[in-house]
Design an enzyme around this catalytic site. Structure first.
Site, PDB file in Angstrom:
ATOM      1  N   SER A  58       0.835  -1.192   0.000  1.00  0.00           N
ATOM      2  CA  SER A  58       0.000   0.000   0.000  1.00  0.00           C
ATOM      3  C   SER A  58       0.879   1.255   0.000  1.00  0.00           C
ATOM      4  O   SER A  58       1.708   1.411  -0.893  1.00  0.00           O
ATOM      5  CB  SER A  58      -0.979  -0.042   1.174  1.00  0.00           C
ATOM      6  OG  SER A  58      -2.003   0.911   1.019  1.00  0.00           O
ATOM      7  N   GLU A  69      -9.352  -5.516  -3.553  1.00  0.00           N
ATOM      8  CA  GLU A  69      -8.758  -4.351  -2.886  1.00  0.00           C
ATOM      9  C   GLU A  69      -9.810  -3.407  -2.298  1.00  0.00           C
ATOM     10  O   GLU A  69      -9.719  -2.973  -1.145  1.00  0.00           O
ATOM     11  CB  GLU A  69      -7.897  -3.556  -3.876  1.00  0.00           C
ATOM     12  CG  GLU A  69      -6.708  -4.291  -4.458  1.00  0.00           C
ATOM     13  CD  GLU A  69      -5.481  -4.260  -3.559  1.00  0.00           C
ATOM     14  OE1 GLU A  69      -5.568  -3.768  -2.422  1.00  0.00           O
ATOM     15  OE2 GLU A  69      -4.424  -4.736  -4.023  1.00  0.00           O
ATOM     16  N   HIS A 108      -7.907  -5.675   0.549  1.00  0.00           N
ATOM     17  CA  HIS A 108      -6.652  -4.922   0.622  1.00  0.00           C
ATOM     18  C   HIS A 108      -5.832  -5.375   1.833  1.00  0.00           C
ATOM     19  O   HIS A 108      -6.335  -5.398   2.960  1.00  0.00           O
ATOM     20  CB  HIS A 108      -6.971  -3.431   0.733  1.00  0.00           C
ATOM     21  CG  HIS A 108      -5.788  -2.525   0.727  1.00  0.00           C
ATOM     22  ND1 HIS A 108      -4.999  -2.334  -0.372  1.00  0.00           N
ATOM     23  CD2 HIS A 108      -5.259  -1.727   1.704  1.00  0.00           C
ATOM     24  CE1 HIS A 108      -4.050  -1.460  -0.089  1.00  0.00           C
ATOM     25  NE2 HIS A 108      -4.176  -1.081   1.167  1.00  0.00           N
TER      26      HIS A 108
END
Length: 559
Positions: free
Chosen positions: A227, A345, A439
Protein backbone atom coordinates in the site's frame (compact mmCIF):
# COMPACT_ATOMS: atom_id res chain seq x y z
CA UNK A 1 -15.30 19.45 -8.16
CA UNK A 2 -15.80 15.68 -8.45
CA UNK A 3 -12.04 15.12 -8.27
CA UNK A 4 -11.72 17.46 -5.29
CA UNK A 5 -14.57 15.79 -3.42
CA UNK A 6 -13.02 12.38 -3.80
CA UNK A 7 -9.55 13.55 -2.92
CA UNK A 8 -11.21 14.56 0.33
CA UNK A 9 -12.74 11.06 0.58
CA UNK A 10 -9.29 9.51 0.25
CA UNK A 11 -8.02 11.81 2.95
CA UNK A 12 -10.92 10.81 5.16
CA UNK A 13 -9.89 7.18 4.72
CA UNK A 14 -6.31 7.98 5.62
CA UNK A 15 -7.42 9.79 8.75
CA UNK A 16 -9.55 6.84 9.85
CA UNK A 17 -7.02 4.35 9.14
CA UNK A 18 -7.41 7.80 10.24
CA UNK A 19 24.48 -8.12 26.29
CA UNK A 20 28.41 -9.94 28.17
CA UNK A 21 31.17 -12.22 26.84
CA UNK A 22 32.85 -11.95 23.47
CA UNK A 23 35.00 -14.05 21.18
CA UNK A 24 36.29 -11.00 19.33
CA UNK A 25 36.30 -7.27 19.80
CA UNK A 26 36.71 -6.06 16.24
CA UNK A 27 34.24 -3.32 15.38
CA UNK A 28 31.46 -4.56 13.11
CA UNK A 29 31.63 -8.19 14.21
CA UNK A 30 29.15 -10.58 15.75
CA UNK A 31 30.13 -11.28 19.35
CA UNK A 32 29.37 -14.54 21.15
CA UNK A 33 26.44 -14.34 23.50
CA UNK A 34 25.62 -16.18 26.67
CA UNK A 35 22.31 -17.98 27.04
CA UNK A 36 21.37 -15.64 29.88
CA UNK A 37 22.18 -12.36 28.17
CA UNK A 38 21.01 -12.64 24.59
CA UNK A 39 22.96 -12.06 21.37
CA UNK A 40 25.53 -9.26 21.46
CA UNK A 41 26.57 -7.48 18.28
CA UNK A 42 29.26 -4.84 17.86
CA UNK A 43 28.18 -2.83 14.82
CA UNK A 44 29.58 0.40 13.44
CA UNK A 45 26.75 2.24 15.18
CA UNK A 46 27.59 0.70 18.57
CA UNK A 47 27.05 -2.45 20.60
CA UNK A 48 23.54 -3.87 20.82
CA UNK A 49 22.11 -6.73 22.84
CA UNK A 50 19.02 -8.47 21.58
CA UNK A 51 16.89 -11.54 22.17
CA UNK A 52 17.06 -15.22 21.41
CA UNK A 53 13.88 -16.33 19.65
CA UNK A 54 14.27 -19.99 18.69
CA UNK A 55 16.97 -20.17 16.03
CA UNK A 56 16.94 -16.42 15.51
CA UNK A 57 18.70 -13.42 16.94
CA UNK A 58 16.22 -10.55 17.26
CA UNK A 59 16.96 -6.89 17.90
CA UNK A 60 14.16 -4.39 18.43
CA UNK A 61 14.06 -0.61 18.54
CA UNK A 62 17.57 0.14 17.25
CA UNK A 63 17.86 3.90 16.57
CA UNK A 64 19.18 4.69 13.09
CA UNK A 65 19.07 8.51 13.21
CA UNK A 66 18.88 11.28 15.78
CA UNK A 67 15.37 12.07 17.07
CA UNK A 68 13.76 14.75 14.85
CA UNK A 69 12.23 16.71 17.73
CA UNK A 70 12.19 20.37 18.75
CA UNK A 71 14.22 22.49 16.34
CA UNK A 72 14.97 19.31 14.34
CA UNK A 73 11.29 18.90 13.48
CA UNK A 74 10.99 19.16 9.67
CA UNK A 75 14.68 18.76 8.97
CA UNK A 76 16.40 15.87 7.17
CA UNK A 77 17.45 13.01 9.47
CA UNK A 78 20.93 13.22 10.96
CA UNK A 79 23.19 10.18 11.59
CA UNK A 80 23.66 9.23 15.22
CA UNK A 81 27.19 9.22 16.65
CA UNK A 82 28.38 5.82 17.87
CA UNK A 83 26.72 5.26 21.21
CA UNK A 84 28.77 4.32 24.29
CA UNK A 85 28.38 0.99 26.07
CA UNK A 86 25.80 -1.63 25.21
CA UNK A 87 22.33 -0.64 24.02
CA UNK A 88 19.55 -3.02 25.04
CA UNK A 89 17.38 -3.68 22.01
CA UNK A 90 14.75 -6.02 23.39
CA UNK A 91 11.60 -3.92 22.93
CA UNK A 92 10.12 -2.23 19.89
CA UNK A 93 10.49 1.52 19.73
CA UNK A 94 7.40 3.73 19.82
CA UNK A 95 5.37 4.22 16.68
CA UNK A 96 5.86 7.57 14.99
CA UNK A 97 3.37 10.31 15.89
CA UNK A 98 -0.02 9.61 14.37
CA UNK A 99 -3.70 10.26 15.10
CA UNK A 100 -5.56 8.23 17.68
CA UNK A 101 -7.88 5.74 16.00
CA UNK A 102 -11.51 6.66 16.60
CA UNK A 103 -13.26 4.44 14.06
CA UNK A 104 -12.80 0.68 14.34
CA UNK A 105 -12.27 -1.38 11.20
CA UNK A 106 -10.47 -4.58 10.24
CA UNK A 107 -7.12 -2.77 10.30
CA UNK A 108 -7.55 -1.17 13.74
CA UNK A 109 -4.97 -2.03 16.41
CA UNK A 110 -3.32 -0.41 19.40
CA UNK A 111 0.03 1.04 18.30
CA UNK A 112 0.74 3.03 21.47
CA UNK A 113 3.04 4.39 22.62
CA UNK A 114 3.67 6.93 19.90
CA UNK A 115 6.38 9.57 19.84
CA UNK A 116 8.38 11.89 17.63
CA UNK A 117 11.44 10.02 18.90
CA UNK A 118 10.64 7.07 16.68
CA UNK A 119 13.36 6.56 14.06
CA UNK A 120 14.15 2.96 14.92
CA UNK A 121 14.41 -0.36 13.14
CA UNK A 122 14.10 -4.04 14.05
CA UNK A 123 16.17 -7.01 12.90
CA UNK A 124 15.43 -10.73 12.74
CA UNK A 125 18.55 -12.72 11.77
CA UNK A 126 19.37 -16.43 11.65
CA UNK A 127 21.84 -17.26 14.42
CA UNK A 128 24.34 -18.52 11.85
CA UNK A 129 23.75 -15.78 9.28
CA UNK A 130 26.78 -14.67 7.27
CA UNK A 131 26.41 -12.71 4.07
CA UNK A 132 22.68 -13.41 4.05
CA UNK A 133 20.16 -11.57 1.84
CA UNK A 134 18.47 -8.62 3.53
CA UNK A 135 14.72 -7.91 3.31
CA UNK A 136 13.68 -4.38 4.38
CA UNK A 137 9.98 -3.88 5.15
CA UNK A 138 8.26 -0.49 4.76
CA UNK A 139 4.87 -0.52 6.47
CA UNK A 140 1.64 0.83 5.00
CA UNK A 141 -1.02 3.09 6.48
CA UNK A 142 -1.50 5.90 3.92
CA UNK A 143 1.65 7.56 5.33
CA UNK A 144 -0.60 8.65 8.20
CA UNK A 145 -0.64 5.63 10.53
CA UNK A 146 1.24 2.37 11.07
CA UNK A 147 4.38 1.03 12.70
CA UNK A 148 7.12 -1.55 12.24
CA UNK A 149 6.02 -3.18 15.50
CA UNK A 150 2.69 -4.42 14.15
CA UNK A 151 2.41 -8.19 14.88
CA UNK A 152 1.40 -8.75 11.26
CA UNK A 153 4.96 -7.77 10.25
CA UNK A 154 6.80 -10.15 12.56
CA UNK A 155 9.86 -11.17 10.53
CA UNK A 156 10.53 -14.56 12.13
CA UNK A 157 9.10 -16.87 9.46
CA UNK A 158 10.87 -15.04 6.65
CA UNK A 159 14.14 -14.99 8.61
CA UNK A 160 13.85 -18.75 9.13
CA UNK A 161 14.33 -19.04 5.36
CA UNK A 162 17.91 -17.81 5.80
CA UNK A 163 17.43 -14.09 5.22
CA UNK A 164 17.89 -11.09 7.51
CA UNK A 165 14.63 -9.18 7.92
CA UNK A 166 14.58 -5.49 8.85
CA UNK A 167 11.48 -3.39 9.50
CA UNK A 168 11.66 0.38 9.88
CA UNK A 169 9.79 3.33 11.35
CA UNK A 170 9.73 6.70 9.59
CA UNK A 171 7.97 10.00 10.09
CA UNK A 172 4.31 10.08 9.14
CA UNK A 173 1.67 12.66 8.34
CA UNK A 174 2.52 16.32 8.74
CA UNK A 175 5.87 15.45 10.38
CA UNK A 176 6.91 13.37 7.39
CA UNK A 177 5.66 15.36 4.42
CA UNK A 178 4.97 19.03 5.19
CA UNK A 179 6.34 21.39 2.54
CA UNK A 180 6.42 25.14 3.19
CA UNK A 181 8.31 28.16 1.81
CA UNK A 182 10.05 28.74 5.17
CA UNK A 183 11.23 25.13 5.28
CA UNK A 184 12.49 25.38 1.70
CA UNK A 185 14.36 28.54 2.65
CA UNK A 186 16.06 26.65 5.50
CA UNK A 187 17.23 23.89 3.15
CA UNK A 188 20.59 24.11 1.33
CA UNK A 189 18.79 22.52 -1.62
CA UNK A 190 15.88 24.96 -1.46
CA UNK A 191 13.30 22.19 -1.03
CA UNK A 192 11.01 20.86 1.68
CA UNK A 193 8.72 17.92 2.37
CA UNK A 194 9.72 14.27 1.90
CA UNK A 195 11.15 13.95 5.44
CA UNK A 196 9.57 10.53 5.88
CA UNK A 197 11.15 9.39 2.63
CA UNK A 198 14.51 10.82 3.72
CA UNK A 199 14.13 8.79 6.93
CA UNK A 200 13.76 5.65 4.83
CA UNK A 201 16.90 6.54 2.88
CA UNK A 202 18.72 7.14 6.19
CA UNK A 203 17.60 3.71 7.40
CA UNK A 204 18.92 2.13 4.20
CA UNK A 205 22.25 3.91 4.73
CA UNK A 206 22.36 2.57 8.30
CA UNK A 207 21.67 -0.91 6.99
CA UNK A 208 24.40 -0.54 4.38
CA UNK A 209 26.90 0.41 7.10
CA UNK A 210 25.83 -1.98 9.84
CA UNK A 211 23.94 -5.01 8.58
CA UNK A 212 27.04 -7.18 7.98
CA UNK A 213 27.56 -7.26 11.77
CA UNK A 214 24.16 -8.99 12.01
CA UNK A 215 25.00 -11.49 9.26
CA UNK A 216 23.46 -9.60 6.35
CA UNK A 217 24.93 -8.74 2.96
CA UNK A 218 24.75 -4.95 2.32
CA UNK A 219 25.12 -5.65 -1.41
CA UNK A 220 21.98 -7.81 -1.47
CA UNK A 221 19.15 -5.70 -0.05
CA UNK A 222 15.52 -5.95 -1.12
CA UNK A 223 13.14 -3.13 -0.29
CA UNK A 224 9.51 -4.18 0.09
CA UNK A 225 6.25 -2.59 1.12
CA UNK A 226 2.49 -2.76 0.82
CA UNK A 227 0.00 0.00 0.00
CA UNK A 228 1.64 3.32 0.98
CA UNK A 229 4.72 1.25 1.80
CA UNK A 230 4.71 0.18 -1.86
CA UNK A 231 4.23 3.80 -2.89
CA UNK A 232 7.40 4.49 -0.90
CA UNK A 233 9.16 1.64 -2.73
CA UNK A 234 8.36 3.43 -5.99
CA UNK A 235 9.53 6.75 -4.55
CA UNK A 236 12.81 5.10 -3.52
CA UNK A 237 13.22 3.60 -6.98
CA UNK A 238 13.11 7.12 -8.42
CA UNK A 239 15.07 8.94 -5.66
CA UNK A 240 18.70 9.63 -6.64
CA UNK A 241 19.84 9.51 -2.99
CA UNK A 242 18.55 5.94 -2.63
CA UNK A 243 20.38 4.63 -5.69
CA UNK A 244 22.76 1.79 -4.82
CA UNK A 245 21.26 1.18 -1.38
CA UNK A 246 19.11 -1.72 -2.58
CA UNK A 247 19.32 -4.33 -5.32
CA UNK A 248 15.72 -5.60 -5.64
CA UNK A 249 12.22 -4.31 -4.96
CA UNK A 250 8.79 -5.69 -4.03
CA UNK A 251 5.66 -3.55 -4.41
CA UNK A 252 2.43 -5.01 -3.03
CA UNK A 253 -0.73 -3.06 -3.90
CA UNK A 254 1.24 -0.02 -5.04
CA UNK A 255 -0.52 2.99 -6.52
CA UNK A 256 1.35 5.18 -9.01
CA UNK A 257 -0.66 8.32 -8.38
CA UNK A 258 0.24 11.88 -9.25
CA UNK A 259 1.96 13.82 -6.47
CA UNK A 260 2.04 17.56 -5.71
CA UNK A 261 4.92 19.54 -7.13
CA UNK A 262 6.88 21.84 -4.84
CA UNK A 263 6.22 25.24 -6.36
CA UNK A 264 3.64 24.85 -9.11
CA UNK A 265 0.06 23.71 -9.31
CA UNK A 266 -0.28 20.78 -11.69
CA UNK A 267 -2.58 17.85 -12.36
CA UNK A 268 -5.39 19.33 -10.30
CA UNK A 269 -3.30 19.67 -7.13
CA UNK A 270 -2.01 22.84 -5.50
CA UNK A 271 1.73 23.36 -5.14
CA UNK A 272 3.08 21.53 -2.08
CA UNK A 273 4.38 24.78 -0.56
CA UNK A 274 0.93 26.32 -0.98
CA UNK A 275 -0.65 23.30 0.69
CA UNK A 276 1.70 23.87 3.62
CA UNK A 277 0.96 27.60 3.76
CA UNK A 278 -2.77 26.91 3.74
CA UNK A 279 -2.33 24.40 6.55
CA UNK A 280 -0.53 26.95 8.74
CA UNK A 281 -3.33 29.41 8.07
CA UNK A 282 -5.96 26.87 9.13
CA UNK A 283 -3.96 26.17 12.30
CA UNK A 284 -3.59 29.91 12.91
CA UNK A 285 0.17 29.45 13.18
CA UNK A 286 2.26 32.54 12.33
CA UNK A 287 5.28 30.53 11.17
CA UNK A 288 7.01 27.16 11.20
CA UNK A 289 8.80 27.81 14.49
CA UNK A 290 5.43 28.27 16.17
CA UNK A 291 4.47 24.78 15.02
CA UNK A 292 7.78 23.37 16.26
CA UNK A 293 6.75 24.42 19.75
CA UNK A 294 3.42 22.55 19.69
CA UNK A 295 3.11 19.15 21.37
CA UNK A 296 3.39 16.44 18.71
CA UNK A 297 0.16 14.64 19.51
CA UNK A 298 -1.82 17.85 19.83
CA UNK A 299 -0.49 19.00 16.48
CA UNK A 300 -1.22 15.63 14.88
CA UNK A 301 -4.88 15.73 15.88
CA UNK A 302 -5.27 19.37 14.83
CA UNK A 303 -3.75 18.68 11.42
CA UNK A 304 -5.97 15.65 10.83
CA UNK A 305 -9.02 17.80 11.51
CA UNK A 306 -8.04 20.11 8.62
CA UNK A 307 -8.12 17.27 6.07
CA UNK A 308 -4.39 17.53 5.31
CA UNK A 309 -3.16 14.44 3.49
CA UNK A 310 0.54 13.55 3.13
CA UNK A 311 2.18 12.67 -0.16
CA UNK A 312 5.70 12.82 -1.51
CA UNK A 313 6.61 16.15 -3.10
CA UNK A 314 8.07 16.38 -6.60
CA UNK A 315 10.88 18.79 -5.75
CA UNK A 316 13.48 18.12 -8.46
CA UNK A 317 15.94 16.87 -5.84
CA UNK A 318 14.67 14.09 -3.58
CA UNK A 319 11.96 13.19 -6.12
CA UNK A 320 13.00 14.53 -9.52
CA UNK A 321 9.80 14.00 -11.53
CA UNK A 322 6.39 12.35 -11.37
CA UNK A 323 6.65 8.60 -10.85
CA UNK A 324 4.92 7.86 -14.13
CA UNK A 325 7.44 9.97 -16.04
CA UNK A 326 10.52 8.44 -14.41
CA UNK A 327 9.37 4.87 -14.97
CA UNK A 328 8.24 5.60 -18.53
CA UNK A 329 11.64 7.03 -19.44
CA UNK A 330 13.50 4.09 -17.86
CA UNK A 331 15.31 6.26 -15.31
CA UNK A 332 14.21 4.25 -12.25
CA UNK A 333 16.54 1.98 -10.28
CA UNK A 334 17.55 -0.90 -12.59
CA UNK A 335 16.69 -3.76 -10.22
CA UNK A 336 14.56 -6.93 -10.38
CA UNK A 337 10.98 -6.26 -9.34
CA UNK A 338 8.07 -8.27 -7.95
CA UNK A 339 4.72 -6.48 -7.98
CA UNK A 340 1.04 -7.30 -7.72
CA UNK A 341 -2.33 -6.57 -6.19
CA UNK A 342 -5.43 -8.19 -4.70
CA UNK A 343 -8.66 -8.93 -6.52
CA UNK A 344 -10.80 -7.46 -3.72
CA UNK A 345 -8.76 -4.35 -2.89
CA UNK A 346 -11.73 -1.98 -2.69
CA UNK A 347 -14.01 -4.29 -0.70
CA UNK A 348 -12.34 -3.03 2.49
CA UNK A 349 -11.74 0.49 1.13
CA UNK A 350 -15.27 1.33 0.07
CA UNK A 351 -14.79 5.03 0.81
CA UNK A 352 -12.79 5.12 -2.43
CA UNK A 353 -15.75 3.86 -4.47
CA UNK A 354 -18.85 5.97 -5.14
CA UNK A 355 -22.34 4.55 -4.73
CA UNK A 356 -23.85 3.13 -7.93
CA UNK A 357 -26.07 5.43 -10.01
CA UNK A 358 -29.83 5.07 -9.86
CA UNK A 359 -29.99 2.77 -12.88
CA UNK A 360 -27.92 0.84 -15.38
CA UNK A 361 -28.93 3.31 -18.09
CA UNK A 362 -27.71 6.19 -15.95
CA UNK A 363 -24.39 4.38 -15.32
CA UNK A 364 -23.87 3.83 -19.03
CA UNK A 365 -24.77 7.43 -19.87
CA UNK A 366 -22.24 8.76 -17.35
CA UNK A 367 -19.50 6.50 -18.70
CA UNK A 368 -20.17 7.59 -22.28
CA UNK A 369 -20.08 11.23 -21.19
CA UNK A 370 -16.73 10.73 -19.40
CA UNK A 371 -14.89 8.31 -21.70
CA UNK A 372 -16.03 9.22 -25.23
CA UNK A 373 -14.33 6.84 -27.70
CA UNK A 374 -13.13 4.65 -24.81
CA UNK A 375 -16.65 4.07 -23.50
CA UNK A 376 -17.37 0.82 -25.34
CA UNK A 377 -14.20 -0.78 -24.02
CA UNK A 378 -14.86 0.58 -20.54
CA UNK A 379 -18.35 -0.91 -20.52
CA UNK A 380 -17.01 -4.24 -21.77
CA UNK A 381 -14.62 -4.42 -18.84
CA UNK A 382 -16.96 -2.85 -16.27
CA UNK A 383 -20.52 -3.53 -17.44
CA UNK A 384 -23.70 -1.93 -16.17
CA UNK A 385 -25.18 -5.37 -15.47
CA UNK A 386 -23.53 -5.38 -12.02
CA UNK A 387 -22.75 -1.79 -11.21
CA UNK A 388 -21.44 -2.37 -7.69
CA UNK A 389 -18.92 -4.99 -8.78
CA UNK A 390 -17.95 -2.89 -11.79
CA UNK A 391 -17.34 0.15 -9.58
CA UNK A 392 -15.19 -1.89 -7.18
CA UNK A 393 -13.22 -3.32 -10.12
CA UNK A 394 -12.82 0.06 -11.81
CA UNK A 395 -11.29 1.67 -8.73
CA UNK A 396 -9.14 -1.39 -8.02
CA UNK A 397 -7.73 -1.43 -11.52
CA UNK A 398 -7.19 2.32 -11.82
CA UNK A 399 -5.26 2.44 -8.55
CA UNK A 400 -3.62 -0.96 -8.13
CA UNK A 401 -4.01 -3.13 -11.23
CA UNK A 402 -2.70 -0.61 -13.74
CA UNK A 403 0.14 0.31 -11.39
CA UNK A 404 1.29 -3.29 -10.87
CA UNK A 405 1.31 -4.10 -14.57
CA UNK A 406 2.91 -0.79 -15.51
CA UNK A 407 5.70 -1.42 -13.00
CA UNK A 408 6.58 -4.85 -14.35
CA UNK A 409 6.28 -3.66 -17.97
CA UNK A 410 8.55 -0.68 -17.32
CA UNK A 411 11.07 -2.81 -15.46
CA UNK A 412 11.11 -5.46 -18.18
CA UNK A 413 11.64 -2.69 -20.73
CA UNK A 414 15.00 -1.80 -19.12
CA UNK A 415 16.07 -5.45 -19.13
CA UNK A 416 15.29 -6.31 -15.52
CA UNK A 417 13.50 -9.49 -14.38
CA UNK A 418 9.98 -8.60 -13.32
CA UNK A 419 7.27 -10.75 -11.80
CA UNK A 420 3.54 -10.00 -11.56
CA UNK A 421 0.95 -11.55 -9.25
CA UNK A 422 -2.76 -11.42 -8.46
CA UNK A 423 -3.78 -12.41 -4.93
CA UNK A 424 -7.26 -13.85 -5.30
CA UNK A 425 -7.53 -16.04 -2.21
CA UNK A 426 -10.61 -16.18 -0.06
CA UNK A 427 -11.59 -18.09 3.07
CA UNK A 428 -14.92 -18.43 4.86
CA UNK A 429 -14.78 -15.54 7.34
CA UNK A 430 -13.58 -13.08 4.70
CA UNK A 431 -15.90 -14.24 1.94
CA UNK A 432 -18.94 -14.27 4.23
CA UNK A 433 -18.16 -10.64 5.14
CA UNK A 434 -17.94 -9.67 1.46
CA UNK A 435 -14.17 -9.25 1.76
CA UNK A 436 -12.76 -11.77 -0.70
CA UNK A 437 -9.04 -11.02 -1.21
CA UNK A 438 -9.35 -7.60 0.44
CA UNK A 439 -6.65 -4.92 0.62
CA UNK A 440 -3.63 -6.20 2.62
CA UNK A 441 -5.11 -9.71 3.00
CA UNK A 442 -1.96 -11.21 1.44
CA UNK A 443 0.24 -9.92 4.28
CA UNK A 444 -0.35 -12.72 6.83
CA UNK A 445 0.50 -15.23 4.12
CA UNK A 446 3.70 -13.44 3.07
CA UNK A 447 4.90 -13.06 6.68
CA UNK A 448 3.50 -16.34 7.99
CA UNK A 449 1.53 -14.45 10.62
CA UNK A 450 -1.83 -16.05 9.89
CA UNK A 451 -2.85 -15.90 13.54
CA UNK A 452 -1.33 -12.52 14.48
CA UNK A 453 -3.83 -10.34 12.65
CA UNK A 454 -5.73 -7.38 14.17
CA UNK A 455 -8.71 -8.23 16.36
CA UNK A 456 -11.40 -7.37 13.77
CA UNK A 457 -9.57 -8.99 10.83
CA UNK A 458 -11.58 -11.92 9.39
CA UNK A 459 -10.15 -14.96 11.15
CA UNK A 460 -8.04 -17.25 8.99
CA UNK A 461 -8.86 -20.94 9.58
CA UNK A 462 -6.17 -23.26 10.88
CA UNK A 463 -6.16 -25.66 7.97
CA UNK A 464 -3.46 -27.34 5.86
CA UNK A 465 -4.67 -25.39 2.84
CA UNK A 466 -4.02 -22.01 4.46
CA UNK A 467 -0.64 -23.18 5.78
CA UNK A 468 0.37 -24.43 2.33
CA UNK A 469 -0.47 -21.15 0.66
CA UNK A 470 1.44 -19.21 3.30
CA UNK A 471 4.45 -21.54 3.03
CA UNK A 472 4.46 -21.05 -0.73
CA UNK A 473 4.30 -17.27 -0.54
CA UNK A 474 7.00 -17.15 2.14
CA UNK A 475 9.21 -19.23 -0.13
CA UNK A 476 8.53 -17.16 -3.24
CA UNK A 477 9.18 -13.86 -1.44
CA UNK A 478 12.31 -15.01 0.41
CA UNK A 479 13.83 -16.63 -2.69
CA UNK A 480 13.25 -13.43 -4.64
CA UNK A 481 15.10 -11.56 -1.88
CA UNK A 482 17.89 -14.13 -2.18
CA UNK A 483 18.54 -14.14 -5.90
CA UNK A 484 15.86 -12.15 -7.72
CA UNK A 485 13.84 -15.18 -8.85
CA UNK A 486 10.72 -16.22 -6.87
CA UNK A 487 10.61 -20.00 -6.40
CA UNK A 488 9.05 -22.47 -3.97
CA UNK A 489 9.67 -26.16 -3.50
CA UNK A 490 6.86 -28.39 -4.78
CA UNK A 491 5.09 -25.37 -6.26
CA UNK A 492 4.95 -24.20 -9.88
CA UNK A 493 7.68 -22.05 -11.38
CA UNK A 494 6.79 -18.36 -11.45
CA UNK A 495 7.39 -17.11 -15.00
CA UNK A 496 8.72 -13.60 -15.52
CA UNK A 497 6.27 -11.11 -17.00
CA UNK A 498 8.05 -10.92 -20.38
CA UNK A 499 6.37 -10.88 -23.75
CA UNK A 500 3.82 -13.49 -22.61
CA UNK A 501 2.53 -11.06 -19.96
CA UNK A 502 2.73 -13.90 -17.45
CA UNK A 503 1.71 -13.66 -13.81
CA UNK A 504 1.14 -15.87 -10.76
CA UNK A 505 -2.44 -16.31 -9.63
CA UNK A 506 -2.68 -16.96 -5.90
CA UNK A 507 -6.09 -18.55 -5.38
CA UNK A 508 -6.30 -21.60 -3.17
CA UNK A 509 -2.91 -22.58 -4.61
CA UNK A 510 -0.35 -20.78 -6.78
CA UNK A 511 -1.15 -21.13 -10.47
CA UNK A 512 0.78 -19.48 -13.34
CA UNK A 513 -1.30 -17.71 -15.96
CA UNK A 514 -0.96 -14.99 -18.57
CA UNK A 515 -2.72 -11.84 -19.79
CA UNK A 516 -4.24 -10.63 -16.55
CA UNK A 517 -7.65 -9.01 -17.11
CA UNK A 518 -7.18 -8.50 -20.88
CA UNK A 519 -7.71 -4.88 -21.87
CA UNK A 520 -7.52 -3.53 -18.31
CA UNK A 521 -3.99 -2.17 -18.57
CA UNK A 522 -4.51 -0.56 -21.97
CA UNK A 523 -7.70 1.26 -20.93
CA UNK A 524 -6.22 2.78 -17.78
CA UNK A 525 -2.93 3.60 -19.49
CA UNK A 526 -4.89 5.60 -22.06
CA UNK A 527 -6.91 7.26 -19.30
CA UNK A 528 -3.75 8.36 -17.51
CA UNK A 529 -2.22 9.48 -20.77
CA UNK A 530 -5.12 11.84 -21.48
CA UNK A 531 -4.95 13.26 -17.96
CA UNK A 532 -1.25 13.93 -18.40
CA UNK A 533 -1.90 15.65 -21.72
CA UNK A 534 -4.46 17.98 -20.19
CA UNK A 535 -2.36 18.75 -17.11
CA UNK A 536 -5.60 19.45 -15.26
CA UNK A 537 -6.51 16.15 -13.62
CA UNK A 538 -4.90 13.74 -11.15
CA UNK A 539 -4.78 10.02 -11.79
CA UNK A 540 -6.00 8.68 -8.52
CA UNK A 541 -9.33 7.15 -7.51
CA UNK A 542 -11.34 9.62 -9.63
CA UNK A 543 -12.16 7.01 -12.25
CA UNK A 544 -15.25 5.48 -13.82
CA UNK A 545 -18.32 7.53 -12.93
CA UNK A 546 -16.04 9.97 -11.07
CA UNK A 547 -13.73 10.49 -14.02
CA UNK A 548 -13.25 13.87 -15.67
CA UNK A 549 -14.10 14.00 -19.35
CA UNK A 550 -11.29 12.28 -21.22
CA UNK A 551 -11.35 13.81 -24.67
CA UNK A 552 -9.79 11.91 -27.53
CA UNK A 553 -6.46 13.30 -28.72
CA UNK A 554 -4.10 12.50 -31.55
CA UNK A 555 -1.13 13.87 -29.59
CA UNK A 556 -0.31 10.93 -27.35
CA UNK A 557 2.31 11.20 -24.65
CA UNK A 558 2.19 7.49 -23.89
CA UNK A 559 3.62 4.75 -26.10
Amino acid sequence: MNALRHIISWRALAVCLAILSSSCNEKGSVMSPTAESGPLVNANAGQVQGLFEGSLHVFKGIPYAEPPVGAARWTPPKPMPRWPGIKKTTQFGPACAQPVTRISNIYTQDLTPVSEDCLTLNIWAPADAAGAPVFVWIHGGAMVVGSSKEPLYDGARLAEQGIVVVSINFRLGVFGYLAHPQLSAESPLGVSGNYGLLDQIAALRWINSNISAFGGDPANVTIAGESSGALCVMYLMTAPDARGLFSKAIAQSAYMISSPELKQSRYGEAAAEDIGSNLLAKLQAPDINALRAVDAQKLTEAVVATGYFPLGTIDGQVLPRQLVDVFESGEQAPVPLLAGFNSGEIRSLTVLAPPPPISADNYEAIIRDRYFDLADEFLRLYPASDMQESIFATTRDALYGWTAERLVRNQAAIGQPSFLYLFDHGYPAADEAGLHAFHASELPYVFGTLYQTPSLWPKIPETPQEARLSDAMIAYWSSFARDGVPSAANEPAWPSYGSARAYMHFGDIPNPADHLFPGMYELHEESVCRRRESGEFPWHWNTGILSPQLYASGNKLCP
